[in-house]
Design an enzyme around this catalytic site. Structure first.
Site, PDB file in Angstrom:
ATOM      1  N   GLU A 124      -6.007   6.861  -1.246  1.00  0.00           N
ATOM      2  CA  GLU A 124      -5.919   5.687  -0.380  1.00  0.00           C
ATOM      3  C   GLU A 124      -6.515   4.460  -1.058  1.00  0.00           C
ATOM      4  OE1 GLU A 124      -4.206   5.420   2.107  1.00  0.00           O
ATOM      5  OE2 GLU A 124      -4.099   7.290   3.207  1.00  0.00           O
TER       6      GLU A 124
ATOM      7  N   HIS B 157       0.836  -1.199   0.000  1.00  0.00           N
ATOM      8  CA  HIS B 157       0.000   0.000   0.000  1.00  0.00           C
ATOM      9  C   HIS B 157       0.877   1.257   0.000  1.00  0.00           C
ATOM     10  CE1 HIS B 157      -3.291   2.714   1.425  1.00  0.00           C
ATOM     11  NE2 HIS B 157      -2.269   3.292   2.050  1.00  0.00           N
ATOM     12  N   GLU B 158       1.894   1.270   0.850  1.00  0.00           N
ATOM     13  CA  GLU B 158       2.773   2.437   0.935  1.00  0.00           C
ATOM     14  C   GLU B 158       3.559   2.636  -0.363  1.00  0.00           C
ATOM     15  OE1 GLU B 158       2.405   4.501   3.224  1.00  0.00           O
ATOM     16  OE2 GLU B 158       1.210   3.236   4.537  1.00  0.00           O
TER      17      GLU B 158
ATOM     18  N   HIS C 100       1.617   4.525  -2.941  1.00  0.00           N
ATOM     19  CA  HIS C 100       1.646   5.993  -2.885  1.00  0.00           C
ATOM     20  C   HIS C 100       2.837   6.554  -3.662  1.00  0.00           C
ATOM     21  CE1 HIS C 100      -1.748   6.705  -0.342  1.00  0.00           C
ATOM     22  NE2 HIS C 100      -1.271   6.014   0.677  1.00  0.00           N
TER      23      HIS C 100
END
Length: 289
Positions: A190, A131-132, A135
């Site tokens: 997100e 997920h990070e 970004h």
């Protein structure tokens, strides 16, 4: 440091003080902000330079697990093969802190807290850090630091009469570092990072159901003593329960959903294999007379 629960995509403010680096972007860029031009050129390289300076400062102020530490060994084992992607290069380190957190910045620095590694197995960890990384891949991290740079540069430019200053000062860099670490991504950013994580797991042959499990863990933790803190920090983001449900729906759509069972979590240095030397005794026979 007071223990806080930090949900992925929500960054903790580390209280940056004086930064030791100066980042030079050239006279053209600083001149543009001094004239109030909001569309000045801010390249990926500029974002990476600012991010690296901020991360270098954090690295100097936190205990980092050395290569021989169990946490570092585990992180390298899980993520050592995932250092490059389309347009980005990653580097990983573990902060020996009990907070539950992980973040990635525009220069590709990924920092994982030991507190997160204590509660999530390898697959869940892959989902969170995936997920990070999302970004970074989606340029959310670049856009966040660009916004922080514009804010701080414009703030100082209003009081400056110079058209030749071409560096970000230590004080400005400290403010920018605090801004990007404390930044909140939009709901869409997100959601896109969640989707990136799911596809990252799927593409690399990992268990995609671990994403749902990771969010369930965070949702359960948010029901505890840190609930009010989570509510405050997550006010502009999808809640963990909803994100877990979305991850489940993705797996169901792919026909691979199965309730995830957490695996054993080991953050210690692997025990060395011991070998036992086989000894043989020579038989002696007595000759009969």
């Amino acid at each position: 440091m007071k223990k806080k629960l930090i949900v992925m995509g929500v960054f903790a403010a580390f209280g940056f003080t004086k930064m030791n680096a100066q980042i030079n972007f050239g006279e053209k860029a600083i001149g543009a902000v001094q004239k109030g031009v909001t569309g000045f050129t801010f390249s990926n390289a500029d974002a990476a330079a600012l991010s690296k300076a901020a991360v270098d400062k954090m690295d100097a102020e936190h205990e980092i697990a050395p290569a021989t530490d169990g946490y570092a060994i585990r992180l390298n084992r899980v993520f050592g093969k995932h250092t490059t992607g389309e347009g980005y290069t990653l580097n990983y380190k573990v902060y020996k802190l009990k907070e539950v957190n992980a973040f990635a910045t525009a220069d590709g620095s990924v920092r994982v807290y030991s507190g997160l590694m204590d509660i999530m197995d390898d697959n869940e960890l892959l989902a969170v850090i995936g997920h990070e990384i999302g970004h970074v891949a989606n340029n959310d991290s670049r856009d966040a630091i660009k916004a922080a740079y514009k804010k701080e540069a414009l703030m100082d430019a209003a009081a400056s009469q110079s058209t030749t200053v071409a560096s970000v000062t230590d004080s400005q860099l400290g403010k920018i570092g605090s801004s990007i670490i404390d930044s909140k991504f939009s709901r869409k950013q997100e959601a896109d990072a969640d989707l990136f994580s799911y596809n990252f797991l799927k593409k690399n042959g990992y268990n995609v159901n671990a994403e749902e499990s990771a969010f369930r863990i965070l949702a359960k933790m948010s029901e505890g003593t840190e609930a009010s803190f989570i509510d405050q920090m997550m006010s502009s983001h999808p809640d963990s329960k909803q994100r877990a449900d979305d991850a489940k729906k993705r797996a169901e759509k792919d026909g691979v959903y199965k309730a995830y069972v957490q695996q054993k979590i080991v953050n210690t240095v692997p025990a060395k294999a011991t070998t036992t030397k086989k000894t043989t005794t020579k038989k002696t026979t007595t000759k009969k007379k």
